[in-house]
Enzyme design. Structure first.
Site, short mmCIF file in Angstrom:
data_model
loop_
_atom_site.label_atom_id
_atom_site.label_comp_id
_atom_site.label_asym_id
_atom_site.label_seq_id
_atom_site.Cartn_x
_atom_site.Cartn_y
_atom_site.Cartn_z
N LYS A 1 27.72 13.45 -16.26
CA LYS A 1 28.00 13.94 -17.65
C LYS A 1 27.04 13.63 -18.44
CE LYS A 1 31.99 12.40 -20.52
NZ LYS A 1 33.15 11.28 -20.66
N SER B 1 37.34 13.50 -21.87
CA SER B 1 36.31 14.33 -22.23
C SER B 1 35.36 14.84 -21.20
CB SER B 1 35.65 13.37 -23.23
OG SER B 1 35.07 12.13 -22.46
N SER C 1 39.30 9.67 -19.88
CA SER C 1 38.20 10.96 -19.67
C SER C 1 37.92 11.31 -18.18
CB SER C 1 37.15 10.57 -20.62
OG SER C 1 37.54 10.69 -21.94
#
Lengths: 94, 486
Positions: free
Chosen positions: B78, B153, B177
């Site tokens: 990420k 997210s 997330s």
């Protein structure tokens, strides 16, 4: 407590944000909705309840005082938008 | 089977037996990315050359007999964990060209095992969002239905795993997330206990809630990746000096006899989608058939969780994001003006709408006259939420629940209504507020063929029970084996 347009402008100012007229209107409505929802916290009985800012119990994190290596200056400032002689350059302050 | 479809465990076995090389595996993954990511848009940066260099190093290590579980395995990271020399954007214009001079601790750990970093994945800007639509770079599409969101997210990471554009991934979870996009994309995602994994080099959103964790194709890989990233780090003063168990020791298909699983009565809300409700009920029955006893428990302060979170997280964010001022790194608006004008125009042009909204809410809630009513009150409610879990865990070993109230929604469906978006985080926020671990495992599909996740939560530092329940459940089901058509 309903947030007004002027309060949004004031808080944006504290946050160092410029908002255009359209964003101010939009944010004022959206943030008012969110804050109105958040009002429900008032119904929770928190009399005598201690606040929590950290979910895991930890005492201070100490370490031995020893020498450790760090980034050298040029590497540390390599990402600066403007730099000179190993320093950050900012617009004139005074 | 295609090489890119392998799990960590499968790829590791082949690498160990020298039936494949890391360069072959990495090339297959990179080719897969170039074949399908035009549609999915999971990656912000694909690190083609570096990844092949990582693979060469891994192959050299393997040829010298030096192989650990992640050696030569291509992973997606990420884009909010710093990678030395590899752009790290947080999906924000303000960091669009930021090339970190150091590695996050988790990246250092992966490097030590000679893992391969395939690239950096898309996310909601600064991890603020539940759909990855708040990315300042691009919109990621759910591989199961390209018209839908992948969740957020960590939406890019979840989509990359689901679409076989990496073998596994690391995400971060501040309010769901990791777990929510894992559920929406049909993969496994674990948010560890707060303090279990170092946050050094994880760009901060809400520091008391953020935690890095694995996003993988199955529970076995989840345990393997946890082994690699967990542990105390002197560079993160909130990481906990506690021994790390071998998480793969939990992977025993021996049933769940003697275990008690709590089902929170407050979670069966009227708003729960019928397919999600049915899939989770079936999953609970399956867990019962494995020998566990399922009992009703109560988390009485559930109704306050969303409100408390959406005060605390923005408050912490408003403070954390003060550092983006156009001076030390990142974007600077170079229009003429004094220092104050530079700060203002840099931040105004650099941040997207949701980030600004949360900074404004946080600043408002922390400002004089409002602090006690908002931040103070929310912090007290956080104590009550923690006590709810403490009480519940006196009656059960783990808690099972849905991850999301509904399967993935359509792109654009909720973008103008932040509050509705926030409300969909109801089942995941509590674990962050209480600092406890939570895992999402695939437990079914909706009538439209969209994946559904089951959440299991446990006590602090009890990731093992989550993995045990999840592994036993997974052995009895095949949801994790299904692949989206791309």
């Amino acid at each position: 407590m309903k947030i007004t347009k002027n309060e949004v402008i004031h808080v944006a100012d504290l946050s160092r944000l410029d908002l255009d007229e359209e964003s101010i209107d939009k944010f004022a409505g959206q943030i008012a909705n969110i804050l109105e929802y958040v009002e429900k916290l008032g119904h929770a009985d928190t009399e005598g309840v201690a606040p929590t800012s950290h979910a895991i119990f930890l005492s201070n994190a100490f370490r031995e005082d020893g020498e450790i290596s760090h980034l050298d200056r040029d590497t540390a400032i390599a990402n600066a938008p403007e730099k000179e002689d190993g320093s950050f350059v900012v617009p004139r302050v005074i | 089977m295609k090489l890119y479809e392998l799990t960590i465990k499968e790829a590791h076995e082949l690498l160990k037996r020298k039936e494949i090389s890391s360069q072959e595996l990495t090339r297959a993954v990179l080719e897969r990315i170039h074949a399908v990511d035009d549609k999915v848009k999971a990656y912000i940066t694909v690190a083609d050359e570096r990844a092949m260099e990582d693979a060469r190093i891994a192959d050299k290590a393997i040829s010298e007999g030096n192989i650990s579980r992640l050696t030569g395995i291509p992973l997606a990271i990420k884009d909010l964990m710093t990678t030395e020399g590899l752009r790290t954007t947080c999906a924000s214009k303000i960091l669009e060209n930021f090339v970190p001079p150091y590695n996050a601790t988790v990246i250092g750990k992966l490097k030590k095992e000679h893992a391969v970093i395939a690239g950096k994945t898309n996310m909601d800007e600064f991890a603020m969002g539940s759909s990855t639509e708040n990315s300042g770079i691009q919109i990621t599409h759910n591989p199961w239905d390209l018209s839908r969101i992948p969740g957020g997210s960590s939406g890019g990471s979840a989509a990359a795993v689901a679409a076989d554009m990496c073998i596994a991934s690391l995400g971060s979870d501040t309010g769901g997330s990791i777990r929510q996009p894992a559920a929406h994309c049909g993969i496994v995602g674990l948010k560890p206990t707060y303090g279990r994994v170092s946050r050094f080099g994880l760009v901060a959103y809400a520091s008391s809630l953020d935690q890095i964790g694995p996003m993988t194709k199955d529970v076995t890989d989840c345990a393997m990746l946890m082994n690699a990233v967990a542990g105390y780090d002197p560079k993160d003063s909130t990481s906990v000096p506690k021994e790390v168990p071998d998480y793969t020791a939990c992977l025993k298909h021996e049933g769940l006899k003697g275990m008690t699983i709590g089902i929170p009565k407050e979670y069966s809300t009227a708003g729960l989608d019928a397919d999600v409700s049915a899939a989770v009920k079936n999953a609970v029955r399956k867990i019962e058939s494995l020998g566990a006893e399922c009992i009703e428990i109560s988390l009485p302060h559930t109704e306050y969780v969303v409100a408390a979170y959406y005060v605390i997280a923005p408050c912490e964010a408003s403070s954390n994001l003060a550092r983006y001022d156009g001076v030390k790194y990142g974007f600077r608006d170079k229009e003429k003006g004094d220092l104050m004008q530079m700060y203002r125009s840099t931040r105004s042009k650099g941040f997207g709408a949701e980030v600004k909204r949360r900074i404004i809410i946080g600043t408002y809630c922390l400002s004089a006259g409002y602090y006690d009513a908002y931040y103070g009150k929310a912090s007290q409610v956080r104590t009550l939420i923690m006590e709810d879990f403490k009480n519940a865990f006196e009656h059960c070993d783990a808690i099972a629940s849905p991850v999301t109230p509904a399967p993935a929604f359509r792109i654009g469906e909720n973008t103008d209504d932040p509050l509705t978006m926030y409300l969909s985080d109801i089942f995941t926020l509590s674990a962050n507020m209480a600092g406890i671990p939570g895992i999402s495992v695939p437990c079914g599909f909706s009538g439209d063929g969209l994946p559904i996740g089951l959440q299991i939560m446990g006590k602090h530092f009890n990731e093992e029970i989550l993995l045990t329940v999840a592994y036993n459940f997974e052995q009895e089901t095949d949801f994790h084996k299904r692949k989206p058509m791309l």
